[in-house]
Structures are given as structure tokens and as C-alpha cells.
Design a protein around this motif. Structure first.
Motif, mmCIF file in Angstrom:
data_model
loop_
_atom_site.group_PDB
_atom_site.id
_atom_site.type_symbol
_atom_site.label_atom_id
_atom_site.label_comp_id
_atom_site.label_asym_id
_atom_site.label_seq_id
_atom_site.Cartn_x
_atom_site.Cartn_y
_atom_site.Cartn_z
ATOM 1 N N GLY A 50 0.829 -1.204 0.000
ATOM 2 C CA GLY A 50 0.000 0.000 0.000
ATOM 3 C C GLY A 50 0.859 1.247 0.000
ATOM 4 N N GLY A 51 1.908 1.232 0.800
ATOM 5 C CA GLY A 51 2.830 2.360 0.839
ATOM 6 C C GLY A 51 3.543 2.557 -0.481
ATOM 7 N N GLU A 52 3.941 1.462 -1.107
ATOM 8 C CA GLU A 52 4.611 1.548 -2.412
ATOM 9 C C GLU A 52 3.664 2.127 -3.458
ATOM 10 O OE1 GLU A 52 7.828 0.894 -3.226
ATOM 11 O OE2 GLU A 52 8.197 0.530 -1.106
ATOM 12 N N ALA A 53 2.410 1.657 -3.459
ATOM 13 C CA ALA A 53 1.427 2.159 -4.419
ATOM 14 C C ALA A 53 1.170 3.645 -4.187
ATOM 15 C CB ALA A 53 0.127 1.369 -4.304
ATOM 16 N N ALA A 54 1.036 4.045 -2.934
ATOM 17 C CA ALA A 54 0.798 5.455 -2.619
ATOM 18 C C ALA A 54 1.964 6.320 -3.081
ATOM 19 C CB ALA A 54 0.552 5.639 -1.127
ATOM 20 N N GLU A 55 3.186 5.843 -2.924
ATOM 21 C CA GLU A 55 4.345 6.605 -3.395
ATOM 22 C C GLU A 55 4.322 6.784 -4.909
ATOM 23 O OE1 GLU A 55 8.193 5.310 -2.070
ATOM 24 O OE2 GLU A 55 7.462 4.996 -0.019
#
Length: 87
Positions: A50-55
Motif C-alpha cells: 500500500g505504501g509503495e502504491a501510494a508513493e
């Protein structure tokens, strides 16, 4: 992938066939990703993807892609769409 392909000319018509116009805007996807990450953090859930996608979506929005369909992100990932960096 068969009903909402991020590349033009594959399968049923999608925003990709209209230069990524229409559909669900990338800036709204980013907003929803951030809300999901807040909820996950509040629940103590570990969500590294999720963090990777948000970045990725943040970078795409920052470079001017916010009003394009969320699937236009693939153009930034495969480097075929040169969105100027505004920084």
C-alpha cells in the motif's frame, strides 16, 4: 486485466483508449490509498505494498497526472509517458 486493461487497443474500450481521459482520476485513487493506509495503521496492519502504491501515485499526481484515469500510471512506470517534473 481483461475488463479494464491499462493499455489501449486491448479488449473492451477503457479510458486507455481515450488517452486516459474519463474513468477514476489518479488523484482520487491517491486519496483513497491514503485513507486505506490510515485505516490499516490504526488497525495495526502491515501493508508495505500500500505504501509503495501510494508513493507511485503521489509521484504521478505531482508530475501532473492527477486528472488522468488511475490506469495511466502504467505510462509512468514503463517510462513511455514523460510527464514533466514540476519540482
Amino acid at each position: 486485466m481483461t475488463s479494464y486493461c491499462p493499455l489501449p487497443g486491448v479488449g473492451p474500450e477503457t479510458p486507455a483508449d481515450r488517452d486516459y481521459e474519463g474513468g477514476f482520476m489518479a488523484m482520487l485513487m491517491l486519496k483513497d490509498l491514503k485513507l486505506a493506509m490510515e485505516a490499516a495503521n490504526a488497525a495495526g496492519a502491515y501493508t508495505p505494498m500500500g505504501g509503495e502504491a501510494a508513493e507511485l501515485y503521489q509521484r504521478f499526481v505531482d508530475r501532473g497526472g492527477g486528472h488522468k484515469d488511475f490506469s495511466a500510471l502504467i505510462r509512468m512506470i514503463d517510462d513511455s509517458w514523460k510527464v514533466p517534473d514540476k519540482s
